[in-house]
Design a protein around this motif. Structure first.
Motif, PDB file in Angstrom:
ATOM      1  N   UNK A 118      41.121  31.718  30.065  1.00 46.74           N
ATOM      2  CA  UNK A 118      39.986  31.671  30.803  1.00 46.74           C
ATOM      3  C   UNK A 118      40.219  30.648  31.880  1.00 46.74           C
ATOM      4  N   UNK A 119      39.723  30.907  32.999  1.00 48.69           N
ATOM      5  CA  UNK A 119      39.630  29.941  34.219  1.00 48.69           C
ATOM      6  C   UNK A 119      38.433  29.009  33.975  1.00 48.69           C
ATOM      7  N   UNK A 120      38.817  27.751  34.023  1.00 49.86           N
ATOM      8  CA  UNK A 120      37.712  26.680  33.840  1.00 49.86           C
ATOM      9  C   UNK A 120      36.975  26.076  34.792  1.00 49.86           C
ATOM     10  N   UNK A 121      37.638  26.218  35.920  1.00 51.61           N
ATOM     11  CA  UNK A 121      36.942  25.573  37.273  1.00 51.61           C
ATOM     12  C   UNK A 121      37.315  26.289  38.427  1.00 51.61           C
ATOM     13  N   UNK A 122      36.878  25.905  39.654  1.00 49.19           N
ATOM     14  CA  UNK A 122      36.856  26.804  40.914  1.00 49.19           C
ATOM     15  C   UNK A 122      36.352  28.135  40.638  1.00 49.19           C
ATOM     16  N   UNK A 123      35.290  28.275  39.891  1.00 48.64           N
ATOM     17  CA  UNK A 123      34.689  29.684  39.856  1.00 48.64           C
ATOM     18  C   UNK A 123      33.856  29.962  40.998  1.00 48.64           C
ATOM     19  N   UNK A 124      33.823  31.428  41.090  1.00 50.86           N
ATOM     20  CA  UNK A 124      33.186  31.848  42.254  1.00 50.86           C
ATOM     21  C   UNK A 124      31.596  32.008  41.930  1.00 50.86           C
ATOM     22  N   UNK A 242      47.117  36.608  34.862  1.00 49.61           N
ATOM     23  CA  UNK A 242      45.518  36.350  35.054  1.00 49.61           C
ATOM     24  C   UNK A 242      45.515  36.235  36.838  1.00 49.61           C
ATOM     25  N   UNK A 243      44.624  36.923  37.484  1.00 50.95           N
ATOM     26  CA  UNK A 243      44.316  36.634  38.688  1.00 50.95           C
ATOM     27  C   UNK A 243      42.948  35.767  38.939  1.00 50.95           C
ATOM     28  N   UNK A 244      43.005  34.736  39.673  1.00 43.34           N
ATOM     29  CA  UNK A 244      42.038  33.804  39.641  1.00 43.34           C
ATOM     30  C   UNK A 244      40.969  34.287  40.602  1.00 43.34           C
ATOM     31  N   UNK A 245      39.784  33.935  40.078  1.00 48.99           N
ATOM     32  CA  UNK A 245      38.410  34.254  41.046  1.00 48.99           C
ATOM     33  C   UNK A 245      38.389  33.947  42.417  1.00 48.99           C
ATOM     34  N   UNK A 246      38.117  34.949  43.115  1.00 48.08           N
ATOM     35  CA  UNK A 246      37.842  34.679  44.754  1.00 48.08           C
ATOM     36  C   UNK A 246      36.893  33.665  44.800  1.00 48.08           C
ATOM     37  N   UNK A 247      37.199  32.711  45.929  1.00 48.34           N
ATOM     38  CA  UNK A 247      36.074  31.492  46.401  1.00 48.34           C
ATOM     39  C   UNK A 247      35.282  31.909  47.636  1.00 48.34           C
ATOM     40  N   UNK A 248      35.641  33.092  48.397  1.00 49.15           N
ATOM     41  CA  UNK A 248      35.143  33.183  49.499  1.00 49.15           C
ATOM     42  C   UNK A 248      35.170  34.995  49.674  1.00 49.15           C
ATOM     43  N   UNK A 249      34.313  35.468  50.536  1.00 50.16           N
ATOM     44  CA  UNK A 249      34.192  36.696  50.358  1.00 50.16           C
ATOM     45  C   UNK A 249      35.443  37.495  50.914  1.00 50.16           C
ATOM     46  N   UNK A 250      36.183  36.907  51.889  1.00 49.83           N
ATOM     47  CA  UNK A 250      37.418  37.574  52.481  1.00 49.83           C
ATOM     48  C   UNK A 250      38.368  37.760  51.139  1.00 49.83           C
ATOM     49  N   UNK A 251      38.410  36.971  50.195  1.00 50.34           N
ATOM     50  CA  UNK A 251      39.320  36.800  49.357  1.00 50.34           C
ATOM     51  C   UNK A 251      39.088  38.089  47.933  1.00 50.34           C
ATOM     52  N   UNK A 252      37.981  38.569  48.116  1.00 51.61           N
ATOM     53  CA  UNK A 252      37.829  39.712  47.448  1.00 51.61           C
ATOM     54  C   UNK A 252      38.532  40.858  47.506  1.00 51.61           C
ATOM     55  N   UNK A 253      38.717  40.929  48.853  1.00 56.52           N
ATOM     56  CA  UNK A 253      39.736  42.106  49.316  1.00 56.52           C
ATOM     57  C   UNK A 253      41.256  41.807  48.690  1.00 56.52           C
ATOM     58  N   UNK A 254      41.501  40.606  48.694  1.00 55.44           N
ATOM     59  CA  UNK A 254      42.946  40.287  48.244  1.00 55.44           C
ATOM     60  C   UNK A 254      42.792  40.490  46.714  1.00 55.44           C
ATOM     61  N   UNK A 255      41.966  40.437  45.994  1.00 50.98           N
ATOM     62  CA  UNK A 255      42.090  40.597  44.627  1.00 50.98           C
ATOM     63  C   UNK A 255      42.126  42.255  44.328  1.00 50.98           C
ATOM     64  N   UNK A 256      41.122  42.755  45.172  1.00 45.74           N
ATOM     65  CA  UNK A 256      41.452  44.341  45.001  1.00 45.74           C
ATOM     66  C   UNK A 256      42.659  44.966  45.428  1.00 45.74           C
TER      67      UNK A 256
END
Length: 281
Positions: A118-124, A242-256
């Protein structure tokens, strides 16, 4: 006093205060030594066990036996999760899906655990988690004959996407003859990815070249057991990341976009060009 003095020249103090033998002295020291050693060990195990529980649900039961199993698996963890797997001659598809990714800004998040990992910090924030989850639902809806949704085979819980079919066949020297997918994941279920509700990170399996791009752009890390064998059995695919959680809306597209790379690896499916293969026109 005569009865006392008749002890054949023995010193009176030896009779009244017998000397302590080495064996008796050790009996007095052993409990103290055991407490000194075992108490810190107990505290460490207790703290480590609670840290394991705090990671939330995953593929390992939240019991002390589950904790012991994970502790054993730590012995096999990879030394560098930011080093991509090697590109073997038999890898197919021969090329990766990704060309480049926007560089993720800032430091990498702190991660922990093996099962779960799991990712412990910088959560979205919650709205980005919903956007990410909606993105997975929309991707499945856009390709109903190619992608189906279910519970992760790896984690035994959480939303996962699966590939129903391949769009091409691998060459005979690179194919997995017993499996229906080009690169089987988790018992050949065709699992593309799964989303972690607790931290909004994902796990998925990628082409070695795509793993390299994800790592170099700062978007993820390999799972501690990626490509590791224990007692002759591969625990996880070598490209499991593991791919980290996005922190802003534009990063959701990167994860997808990385999720689409997972579909490419599992079955050679290019979702950007799959309109004639089950996608919406």
């Amino acid at each position: 006093m005569p009865a006392v003095l008749d002890h054949g020249g023995e010193d009176l103090t030896d009779i009244l205060i017998p000397p302590t033998s080495p064996s008796k002295l050790s009996y007095l020291l052993y409990p103290g030594l055991l407490i000194t050693i075992l108490l810190p060990a107990y505290r460490f195990v207790l703290k480590d066990y609670h840290a394991f529980l705090a990671l939330g649900p995953g593929g390992t039961p939240k019991t002390f036996l589950g904790y012991l199993r994970v502790s054993y698996l730590r012995l096999f963890a990879i030394s560098d999760p930011f080093r991509p797997p090697s590109l073997a001659e038999t890898v197919y598809p021969t090329n990766g899906y990704l060309r480049q990714l926007p560089q993720r800004s800032g430091l990498r998040p702190t991660t922990a655990g093996i099962a779960p990992h799991r990712q412990l910090n910088q959560k979205c924030p919650a709205e980005l988690h919903r956007a990410l989850r909606d993105g997975l639902h929309k991707l499945a809806a856009a390709f109903p004959s190619l992608i189906w949704k279910g519970r992760s085979c790896f984690e035994k819980n959480g939303l996962a996407l699966f590939l129903s079919a391949c769009t091409e066949s691998a060459p005979p020297d690179t194919a997995h003859p017993r499996f229906s997918h080009l690169n089987p994941t988790c018992q050949d279920t065709g699992e593309i990815c799964h989303l972690h509700a607790m931290d909004s990170s994902m796990h998925l399996t990628l082409h070695p070249l795509d793993v390299s791009i994800v790592l170099s752009a700062g978007w993820g890390e390999r799972h501690p057991l990626a490509g590791k064998y224990v007692h002759g059995k591969e625990l996880l695919p070598s490209g499991f990341v593991m791919v980290y959680a996005p922190r802003q809306e534009s990063q959701v597209e990167t994860v997808m976009e990385i999720v689409k790379a997972g579909a490419w690896w599992v079955g050679g499916v290019d979702l950007a060009k799959a309109n004639g293969l089950g996608g919406e026109e």
